[in-house]
Structures are given as structure tokens and as C-alpha cells.
Design an enzyme around this catalytic site. Structure first.
Site, PDB file in Angstrom:
ATOM      1  N   LYS A   1      -1.947  -9.320  11.482  1.00 47.02           N
ATOM      2  CA  LYS A   1      -1.682  -9.052  12.781  1.00 47.02           C
ATOM      3  C   LYS A   1      -2.573 -10.205  13.597  1.00 47.02           C
ATOM      4  CE  LYS A   1      -0.628  -4.011  12.989  1.00 47.02           C
ATOM      5  NZ  LYS A   1       0.701  -3.946  13.585  1.00 47.02           N
TER       6      LYS A   1
ATOM      7  N   HIS B   1      -6.175   0.058   6.567  1.00 47.52           N
ATOM      8  CA  HIS B   1      -5.975  -0.523   7.905  1.00 47.52           C
ATOM      9  C   HIS B   1      -7.369  -0.454   8.483  1.00 47.52           C
ATOM     10  CE1 HIS B   1      -2.057  -0.779   6.740  1.00 47.52           C
ATOM     11  NE2 HIS B   1      -1.655   0.108   7.561  1.00 47.52           N
TER      12      HIS B   1
ATOM     13  N   LYS C   1       0.996  -1.180   0.011  1.00 45.26           N
ATOM     14  CA  LYS C   1      -0.089   0.090  -0.087  1.00 45.26           C
ATOM     15  C   LYS C   1       1.015   1.333  -0.112  1.00 45.26           C
ATOM     16  CE  LYS C   1      -1.194   1.973   3.638  1.00 45.26           C
ATOM     17  NZ  LYS C   1      -0.017   2.813   4.536  1.00 45.26           N
TER      18      LYS C   1
HETATM   19  C1  BG6 Z   1       1.657   1.771   7.735  1.00 45.67           C
HETATM   20  C2  BG6 Z   1       1.684   3.133   7.359  1.00 45.67           C
HETATM   21  O1  BG6 Z   1       0.953   1.181   6.616  1.00 45.67           O
HETATM   22  O2  BG6 Z   1       1.274   1.376   8.975  1.00 45.67           O
HETATM   23  C3  BG6 Z   1       2.290   3.929   8.707  1.00 45.67           C
HETATM   24  O3  BG6 Z   1       1.903   3.773   6.124  1.00 45.67           O
HETATM   25  C4  BG6 Z   1       2.135   3.481   9.915  1.00 45.67           C
HETATM   26  O4  BG6 Z   1       2.207   5.477   8.663  1.00 45.67           O
HETATM   27  C5  BG6 Z   1       2.062   1.988   9.904  1.00 45.67           C
HETATM   28  O5  BG6 Z   1       3.102   3.964  10.879  1.00 45.67           O
HETATM   29  C6  BG6 Z   1       1.492   1.534  11.423  1.00 45.67           C
HETATM   30  O6  BG6 Z   1       1.625   0.123  11.396  1.00 45.67           O
HETATM   31  P1  BG6 Z   1       1.607  -0.585  13.109  1.00 45.67           P
HETATM   32  O7  BG6 Z   1       1.775  -2.007  12.353  1.00 45.67           O
HETATM   33  O8  BG6 Z   1       3.014  -0.033  13.490  1.00 45.67           O
HETATM   34  O9  BG6 Z   1       0.549  -0.212  13.892  1.00 45.67           O
END
Ligand code: BG6
Length: 507
Positions: free
Chosen positions: A194, A252, A160
């Protein structure tokens, strides 16, 4: 109270399976994601014995580098991004021996013969992971095709963001689709890898308890929060053109929302799950352009403190335009127009440089209809709440009303049933990428997004972006280390509700 005890023996479907030897080519091989996530995750699966030592990992990018110096950078990245206890010299050395580097220019004819020579004519599963800017997804795919590198067992992974809006997402999907069949295209959203996001499926569909209550008759509203303490972390060039809505909500948060609210699929088969998610994306109440002022809040962090340490504001970060109006925080209110969820609000919130790193889903149930307890109206009794902690400290909390112990009358108090996955299973929680990277090799796309899901998500996001532009909605400043602009609190309080952290500040 700790909820459940460890089951005897691990169910076979939960055991991770080793994969046959493969070749993994990572475009964007010198990028932040590759060093921070992809290679450490591949190493961890290698160390767990899931990767055959004859597999090959090829980093590809425009930088002129020898394989030897690339391996030195990989070794450094493993030390930096993994806990010392999760790395050992012997397996690290063996892993590095699988790695090589090829200089390739996606926009020119340069380097494709070198890549072809590196791959040879093996008939293993071949994965092309595009960890690059989405603008060059299509050129890379065309080059792969004209260099004759795509075999029957080839797959492509699209990191993404897939596009910048609906039109660019369609262009990418179309261009990649001209080269790869849909079942060979893996659009990654690492939130789906996750553990606790997958656990949502278990919680909802392996327990009879929740389903009868899982609708707007019993649930009053739902909150989904993904809060980060980090800033843009050297990714200013990308982030300043994206912002929180595109970077986090379009993918997400909407994917998590789908898993929380979708109908039970008839089976855990790829298309059944994706079909149900898609129905939710189609049923999401649109936020029309003129609604953005009431139903969305944009924010941008200013200097403040995180964990007692001063941090600078967004506009002072490297790579950010000094007058940027990109949002680093967004909260919004939506609903789902179907029988199960009609009339029930869902609040989404995400931001950088917030008070705590936490991702959670909070399901607020309705209050009891009538109180039988003297001195307690239904107002005094706290409605039940189910908190699904996605990260950190993965687990589930169920907030219940109980009797306060002791004589002298019946007093009620809220108590929390706490299921901590870490305490219960006492094993390492793999990074989301570990599972997903090997699912690509296995040819298992359930935890990846289908083309129509990505496009439906953009279709829902676009009117918000348009509304912000049309009504000149600039992000409101917030101090780093807080929960975002006060307007976000105002938005939910107008509905006589509060964000979960306001009620449980020290969870
Ligand atoms: C990514 C984003 O997809 O997800 C980032 O581009 C963000 O900006 C990250 O920090 C967060 O992922 P996680 O797994 O740390 O919650």
C-alpha cells in the site's frame, strides 16, 4: 491547511519500471482473490505499459474450463472490480490475449504435463503464484519440481495465511524451502504494497523532524486500527477457521507496527529492512495466556446496518457454523521491550462490519510539561497527535494547538495540518497488488516477508490463541456498524485513554 506542494518532476526512484516479458502461473486461478485482486492488478499494470504484451498469464485450478471461457470470466471480473474509467476495450482485449487456462490437480498427477506444455521451454522469469489454501502449498511445490517446471529464473509467491499456527507455518516454510531457495520465495502481505504504508518509510526516514521525538519519552501511546465495513464476503469457509487474529493481526497489523516502530535501517536494502522488522517482532512484549482477559478483546458481529442498509450477523453468513465462536473483531494492548519504546503501550484493533472503512496509525504525543497560558492547565491543552491515514483518503494529519483568531484574550484551539496525498499528487493510487506482483518479476523482495518474520509473528500470536482457548474467552457480540464490543472501549479507558474515533467521530 494543505501541507506540501507538488515537487517539480517525479523523483526517478519513484517511477515504476516496465518489466521484461514473463510467465505468471496463478494456482487458485478461479478463486476470489484471483478475480478480485490479482487479474485486475495485472491488467492495470498492463494498461500502464509496464507489462510486455508477449508476457503470459496462465490460470490454473481443478475446474474443467476452456481458455476461452476463462477469458470470459476474467473480462467479467475486470468490469466488476475496476472503475469503468480504469478499463478500456482495446487494452482489455490485448490483455485477455495474454491469458490462458490449464486444468491442474495439485493433489494428483493430473494436468502437470498440460502445464508443462503451456509453459514450453522459455527462459523468461517464471512466477508461480499460490493463491490457494495453504494446505496445498507444499504439494504444489513438489509437483512443480517433479514436473521439471522450476527453472533458474523461477519464483514462488505464497499468499497469506502462511499456516494456521507456528507449527503449520514451519511445515510450509520447510516444504517450500526444499524446492525453492529463500530468495525465490515471496511471502506476500499486501499491506506492504500500500502506498501509504510505504510512505511510512518516507515519513520517518526522509524527514529529520520526527526521529528525535519517535520514542516513549515523547510519545505517550500509539494506536493502529484496520476497520472494515464488509463482512466475510462469501469467504466463510476460510474465515470461520481463521478469525481476525490470524487473518489480520498476525500479518497486516504486525507488519505495520514493525514499520512504525523499527529502528532506521542502514539502507533501503531488503535484508536491512527485514532485519529491523524482525527485531521488533522479537521485542514485542508477550501476551501471556493468563493476560488475555485484560489485554485482548474478541468480538463477533451481529445484524445491524452499514451505510443505512441492514446487514445480517456473522452466524447467518453462508459457510459459517451456526454456533461458531470465531472472532470478527479483535483489539489488544501490547508494548515493545527495547530502549526506544520501553513502557509505552501500543493498541491494535481490527474488525469486520465496523462503523467506517478506515486504516490508520495514530501517534499520541505527550502533553507539554508546563502551561504558560493563563486559564489553561496542561490538562486543557490537547497533546499533539499524528494521524497517518493508510486508507481511504491516504495522507497525514498533524493535530496542533493554535491560537484562536481575534482579539479579546488568548484562547487556544486545536487545528489540523492536513496532507492529502491525493490532492498533492493528483494521480491514481495503484492497488497494493500492482506493485507487489511486478516486484516478484523484478526479483525485488523488500516488501515481502522473510521466513523468520512469519514465524516470529506466529510465535507472538500463539499464546493469545492458547489463552483464549484455555480461559474459554468467547467473542463478545457487537452490532454491525459500530466500533466493536464495548469491552474494547473499556480496555483502553481503563488506561485513561480513548480510541481515536471516540475523540474524532466524524473524521
Ligand atoms: C485480507 C484479509 O488479507 O485483507 C481480508 O484476508 C481483509 O479478510 C483484507 O478483508 C483487507 O484488505 P484491504 O486492502 O481491503 O484493507
Amino acid at each position: 491547511m494543505t501541507g506540501f506542494s507538488e515537487p517539480a518532476g517525479e523523483p526517478p526512484q519513484n517511477r515504476q519500471r516496465a518489466v521484461p516479458p514473463f510467465d505468471y502461473v496463478i494456482f487458485g486461478g478461479t478463486g476470489d482473490l484471483t478475480f478480485r485482486k490479482l487479474l485486475p492488478s495485472l491488467y492495470s499494470t498492463f494498461r500502464d505499459g509496464l507489462i510486455d504484451p508477449s508476457s503470459r498469464i496462465i490460470g490454473a485450478s481443478r475446474s474443467p474450463l476452456s481458455s476461452e471461457s476463462y477469458r470470459a470470466r476474467v473480462a467479467e471480473a475486470l468490469s466488476r472490480h475496476l472503475a469503468p474509467a480504469d478499463v478500456d476495450d482495446v487494452s482489455r482485449q490485448a490483455f485477455l490475449e495474454q491469458i490462458s487456462y490449464v486444468e491442474v490437480n495439485a493433489l494428483a498427477d493430473d494436468g502437470w504435463d498440460r502445464l508443462s506444455a503451456a509453459l514450453g521451454d522459455s527462459d523468461r522469469v517464471r512466477v508461480f503464484y499460490l493463491a490457494t489454501s495453504p494446505d496445498i502449498f507444499n504439494p504444489i511445490c513438489r509437483q512443480l519440481k517433479s514436473a521439471g517446471l522450476i527453472t533458474d529464473k523461477s519464483r514462488v509467491v505464497l499468499e497469506k495465511p502462511i499456516g494456521h499456527d507456528l507449527a503449520t507455518a514451519r511445515q510450509i516454510n520447510h516444504g517450500v524451502g526444499e524446492v525453492f531457495a529463500e530468495q525465490a520465495i515471496f511471502r506476500i502481505d499486501h499491506y506492504l504494497g500500500k502506498e501509504s504504508v510505504q510512505n511510512l518509510l518516507a515519513l520517518r526516514f526522509a524527514n529529520a523532524l520526527f526521529d528525535p521525538l519517535w520514542n516513549s519519552r515523547y510519545i505517550e501511546h500509539i494506536q493502529i486500527t484496520v476497520a472494515e465495513t464488509v463482512g466475510v464476503e462469501g469467504r466463510g469457509g476460510y474465515y470461520d477457521h481463521a478469525g481476525a487474529l490470524r487473518d489480520m493481526v498476525q500479518n497486516h497489523l504486525l507488519q505495520v507496527l514493525c514499520l512504525v516502530t523499527m529502528e532506521p535501517p542502514s539502507q533501503l536494502a531488503t535484508e536491512s529492512v527485514r532485519d529491523e522488522k524482525l527485531k521488533i517482532l522479537h521485542a514485542l512484549g508477550p501476551i501471556a495466556r493468563e493476560d488475555v482477559l485484560n489485554r485482548t478483546v474478541r468480538g463477533q458481529y451481529r445484524a445491524g446496518a452499514i451505510g443505512g442498509q441492514p446487514v445480517s450477523g456473522y452466524l447467518e453468513e453462508p459457510g459459517i457454523q451456526p454456533d461458531s465462536d470465531t472472532e470478527t473483531f479483535v483489539s489488544l494492548k501490547t508494548e515493545i521491550h527495547n530502549w526506544r519504546w520501553a513502557g509505552m503501550p501500543i493498541y491494535l484493533r481490527t474488525g469486520k462490519r465496523l462503523a467506517t472503512k478506515t486504516s490508520e496509525i495514530v501517534v499520541h504525543f505527550r502533553a507539554v510539561p508546563h502551561s504558560i497560558f493563563p486559564g489553561y492547565g496542561t490538562q486543557e491543552m490537547l497533546p499533539n497527535k499524528l494521524v497517518i491515514r493508510v486508507q481511504p483518503n491516504e495522507g497525514v494529519n498533524l493535530h496542533l494547538m493554535t491560537k484562536e483568531p481575534g482579539p479579546g484574550g488568548l484562547r487556544l484551539r486545536e487545528a489540523v495540518l492536513n496532507l492529502s496525498f491525493l490532492d498533492t499528487f493528483k494521480q491514481r493510487f495503484p492497488d497494493a497488488y500492482e506493485r507487489l506482483l511486478l516486484d516478484v518479476v523484478r526479483g525485488q523482495p523488500t516488501l515481502f516477508m522473510r521466513r523468520d518474520e512469519v514465524e516470529a509473528a506466529w510465535n507472538w500470536i500463539e499464546p493469545i490463541l492458547d489463552g483464549w482457548q484455555e480461559f474459554n474467552v468467547r467473542p463478545k457480540p457487537y452490532v454491525s456498524g459500530t466500533w466493536g464490543p464495548s469491552a474494547s472501549v473499556g480496555m483502553i479507558e481503563r488506561d485513561f485513554r480513548s480510541w481515536h474515533d471516540e475523540i474524532c467521530p466524524d473524521r
